[in-house]
Design a protein around this motif. Sequence first.
Motif, mmCIF file in Angstrom:
data_model
loop_
_atom_site.group_PDB
_atom_site.id
_atom_site.type_symbol
_atom_site.label_atom_id
_atom_site.label_comp_id
_atom_site.label_asym_id
_atom_site.label_seq_id
_atom_site.Cartn_x
_atom_site.Cartn_y
_atom_site.Cartn_z
ATOM 1 N N SER A 35 1.125 -1.100 -0.086
ATOM 2 C CA SER A 35 0.046 -0.004 0.111
ATOM 3 C C SER A 35 1.019 1.235 -0.086
ATOM 4 C CB SER A 35 -1.184 -0.036 1.080
ATOM 5 O OG SER A 35 -2.045 -0.493 1.130
ATOM 6 N N LEU A 36 1.778 1.446 -1.010
ATOM 7 C CA LEU A 36 2.646 2.141 -0.804
ATOM 8 C C LEU A 36 1.998 3.632 -1.019
ATOM 9 C CD1 LEU A 36 5.621 1.803 -3.272
ATOM 10 C CD2 LEU A 36 5.523 1.962 -1.058
ATOM 11 N N GLY A 37 1.763 4.094 0.303
ATOM 12 C CA GLY A 37 1.204 5.148 0.630
ATOM 13 C C GLY A 37 0.056 4.986 1.491
ATOM 14 N N GLY A 38 -1.126 4.595 1.070
ATOM 15 C CA GLY A 38 -2.317 4.223 1.684
ATOM 16 C C GLY A 38 -3.310 3.627 0.807
ATOM 17 N N PHE A 39 -3.622 3.906 -0.401
ATOM 18 C CA PHE A 39 -4.667 3.589 -1.221
ATOM 19 C C PHE A 39 -4.558 2.074 -1.085
ATOM 20 C CE2 PHE A 39 -6.673 2.487 -5.363
ATOM 21 C CZ PHE A 39 -7.995 3.013 -4.887
ATOM 22 N N ALA A 40 -3.523 1.501 -1.567
ATOM 23 C CA ALA A 40 -3.519 -0.112 -1.625
ATOM 24 C C ALA A 40 -3.857 -0.629 -0.131
ATOM 25 C CB ALA A 40 -2.299 -0.692 -2.269
ATOM 26 N N LEU A 41 -2.996 0.020 0.900
ATOM 27 C CA LEU A 41 -3.202 -0.596 2.194
ATOM 28 C C LEU A 41 -4.616 -0.704 2.587
ATOM 29 C CD1 LEU A 41 -1.897 -1.617 4.789
ATOM 30 C CD2 LEU A 41 -1.693 0.654 5.534
ATOM 31 N N GLY A 42 -5.398 0.395 2.259
ATOM 32 C CA GLY A 42 -6.613 0.729 2.436
ATOM 33 C C GLY A 42 -7.398 -0.397 1.975
ATOM 34 N N ILE A 43 -7.175 -0.836 0.559
ATOM 35 C CA ILE A 43 -7.965 -1.980 0.040
ATOM 36 C C ILE A 43 -7.709 -3.305 0.789
ATOM 37 C CG2 ILE A 43 -8.098 -3.328 -2.170
ATOM 38 C CD1 ILE A 43 -7.265 -0.796 -3.662
ATOM 39 N N SER A 44 -6.515 -3.341 0.923
ATOM 40 C CA SER A 44 -6.243 -4.464 1.966
ATOM 41 C C SER A 44 -6.910 -4.618 3.317
ATOM 42 C CB SER A 44 -4.700 -4.930 2.306
ATOM 43 O OG SER A 44 -4.123 -5.223 1.154
ATOM 44 N N LEU A 45 -6.939 -3.634 3.785
ATOM 45 C CA LEU A 45 -7.878 -3.540 5.151
ATOM 46 C C LEU A 45 -9.235 -3.767 4.851
ATOM 47 C CD1 LEU A 45 -6.082 -0.274 6.995
ATOM 48 C CD2 LEU A 45 -5.791 -2.575 7.707
ATOM 49 N N GLY A 46 -9.749 -2.865 3.842
ATOM 50 C CA GLY A 46 -11.325 -3.057 3.515
ATOM 51 C C GLY A 46 -11.781 -4.409 2.948
ATOM 52 N N TRP A 47 -10.859 -5.069 2.344
ATOM 53 C CA TRP A 47 -11.235 -6.326 1.560
ATOM 54 C C TRP A 47 -11.771 -7.353 2.627
ATOM 55 C CZ3 TRP A 47 -9.260 -11.170 2.587
ATOM 56 C CH2 TRP A 47 -9.499 -12.133 1.660
ATOM 57 N N ASN A 48 -11.096 -7.471 3.953
ATOM 58 C CA ASN A 48 -11.531 -8.398 4.748
ATOM 59 C C ASN A 48 -12.813 -8.359 5.397
ATOM 60 O OD1 ASN A 48 -10.210 -10.503 6.501
ATOM 61 N ND2 ASN A 48 -11.076 -9.457 8.037
ATOM 62 N N SER A 49 -13.540 -7.219 5.288
ATOM 63 C CA SER A 49 -14.920 -7.158 6.027
ATOM 64 C C SER A 49 -15.778 -7.678 5.163
ATOM 65 C CB SER A 49 -15.403 -5.396 5.748
ATOM 66 O OG SER A 49 -16.494 -5.281 5.981
ATOM 67 N N LYS A 50 -15.741 -7.959 3.799
ATOM 68 C CA LYS A 50 -16.686 -8.647 2.972
ATOM 69 C C LYS A 50 -16.189 -10.144 2.901
ATOM 70 C CE LYS A 50 -20.016 -9.649 -0.094
ATOM 71 N NZ LYS A 50 -21.497 -9.408 0.254
ATOM 72 N N GLY B 4 3.476 -2.421 5.036
ATOM 73 C CA GLY B 4 4.727 -2.203 6.052
ATOM 74 C C GLY B 4 5.796 -1.349 5.510
ATOM 75 N N ALA B 5 6.329 -1.559 4.407
ATOM 76 C CA ALA B 5 7.116 -0.705 3.715
ATOM 77 C C ALA B 5 6.710 0.660 3.229
ATOM 78 C CB ALA B 5 7.675 -1.302 2.385
ATOM 79 N N SER B 6 5.422 0.558 2.757
ATOM 80 C CA SER B 6 4.598 2.004 2.690
ATOM 81 C C SER B 6 4.600 2.883 3.799
ATOM 82 C CB SER B 6 3.327 1.476 2.051
ATOM 83 O OG SER B 6 2.582 2.932 2.004
ATOM 84 N N CYS B 7 4.097 2.040 5.051
ATOM 85 C CA CYS B 7 3.797 2.881 6.349
ATOM 86 C C CYS B 7 5.107 3.633 6.678
ATOM 87 C CB CYS B 7 3.438 1.956 7.423
ATOM 88 S SG CYS B 7 1.790 1.372 6.975
ATOM 89 N N VAL B 8 6.253 3.027 6.631
ATOM 90 C CA VAL B 8 7.564 3.701 6.937
ATOM 91 C C VAL B 8 8.097 4.703 6.207
ATOM 92 C CG1 VAL B 8 10.032 3.051 7.342
ATOM 93 C CG2 VAL B 8 8.276 1.555 8.280
ATOM 94 N N LEU B 9 8.121 4.108 4.757
ATOM 95 C CA LEU B 9 8.557 4.987 3.625
ATOM 96 C C LEU B 9 8.008 6.186 3.423
ATOM 97 C CD1 LEU B 9 10.356 2.494 1.432
ATOM 98 C CD2 LEU B 9 11.387 3.382 3.373
ATOM 99 N N THR B 10 6.498 6.188 3.289
ATOM 100 C CA THR B 10 5.752 7.382 2.678
ATOM 101 C C THR B 10 5.795 8.573 3.593
ATOM 102 O OG1 THR B 10 4.369 5.897 1.579
ATOM 103 C CG2 THR B 10 3.387 7.927 2.089
ATOM 104 N N PRO B 11 5.775 8.531 4.851
ATOM 105 C CA PRO B 11 6.069 9.645 5.697
ATOM 106 C C PRO B 11 7.332 10.329 5.655
ATOM 107 C CG PRO B 11 4.725 8.124 6.948
ATOM 108 C CD PRO B 11 5.411 7.305 5.891
ATOM 109 N N ILE B 12 8.232 9.408 5.644
ATOM 110 C CA ILE B 12 9.573 10.050 5.514
ATOM 111 C C ILE B 12 9.774 10.688 4.170
ATOM 112 C CG2 ILE B 12 12.101 9.314 5.509
ATOM 113 C CD1 ILE B 12 11.504 7.019 7.533
#
Length: 481
Positions: free
Chosen positions: A34-49, A133-141
């Motif tokens: 989720s190199l930033g947020g969009f993809a990570l958000g999809i992975s988070l939301g996918w589990n709901s359904k 995890g890579a996105s969460c670290v690299l993107t803010p920096i």
Amino acid sequence: MTTVSINDNVVEVRKLNQYLGAFVVAFLGEITASLGGFALGISLGWNSKASVVLKNYLDATATEIGLIGGILNGGICVGAMSMPFVASRVSRTKIMFWTMPVLLAAWFLMISQRRQKVMLLLVGRFVCGICGGASCVLTPIYVAEIASKETRGRLLAFFQLLLNCGVMYAFYVAHAIDEVKTVWRYSAICGFACLSIAPAILLPESPLHYLSRDDELSAEKSLRWYRGNTYDVQHEISETKRLVLAARSTKIGLKLLKNRRVLRSIATCFGVVVGQHVCGVNMMIFYALTLFDTSGSGELTGSEQTLIVAAVQILVSLSVAFLVDLLGRRILLTLSSLLMGLFLILLGWFFSLRDADPENDDVYSWMSPTWIILFFASFNLGLGPISWSLLGDTLPEQLKTPVVSAAVALGWLISLMATLTFDEMIVSIGGTKVMWLSAAICWLIALFSAIVAKDNTGKSLTEIQRDFRIDPVDDRALEGT
């Protein structure tokens, strides 16, 4: 374009490319985990359904559903902890880009001919987590390094905005295709969104990254890409050189870690990031559809409720990108956590009314969706976006990558533990007490933020580094002597 004054000269600063860089990195999110947020958000939301389908139609056990939901967190921990070793050798923008094929492969596993096999889902989710995890670290920096001090606060808030957009994407796809017996088509559409990371190949590395490798020519090109040709490149290059020299002059050691300003910055990052995960938001996103179906959603279906929550998150997080410069991070963090606690108490009160008399479920059917929506809105008012912002510019340069990696990993590890134990907590102490316990945690986060959090809005990275007063050598370096 905007104008700033540097050494009594008025120059124009190009903001468009700074915003483009921040948005591209965020979209990279899920693909680089989720190199930033969009993809990570999809992975988070996918589990709901997916968790509902796995339970009702694919005969998955409660343990398997819990593992499929929680293993993403485990992957994020692994991805985050690997970044100090990987990012020191490979360009961050290249890491962002090359996570795209990795993510595509992970989603392919989840939609292959043996798509119903739990093991393939586990592997795919774990790989998505590593990229996240890579996105969460690299993107803010990265965003903190490319942004000018006037825009940095807003740009750093985009990570949560894009993450929310990813959650909305997953919720909308689940609602639109109404796939109730399989998850392969749903997964395929979610996985396709990973292609949004492709523009990362267009991004130059940050000037600080190039100067840390003594490549001044590339640093100047990068700065012109982000600021424009009329900007005083040499002034910022000179400032960034001082920052690099300051970081090199003091190695990580006991003396550095005894510095109270450094300790405060580390405590702020760990405290706020951990608070983001212990408040229960990610757990609710993982199992949103189940939560809304069981807690009640008034006249709305559970699926419609997820769309409203996702839309509210986007709107509030977008507003925060512009409120942060006006109100400051400390105020938003404190207000956000206080409101979260309030709405969790009200949600727990509704559960107690329903437990006392089931007929209250019909009488007060509006309560559950209202308090849940306001809870998510409160989270995105401060704790959500600002926890990522703090990772970008709160720490001294010497400690930034290892501390950010550790904080992200710890936060998601706690989220994993909470996800796996949530059902047991509900059974053992009841929904009302769980909500009130979470509310108490939110108010502790508010107290912590009000006392410990420091606002760096309007300061350059060089000025922030100087504030730590790490060593006399650093001060001389920063002054250019």
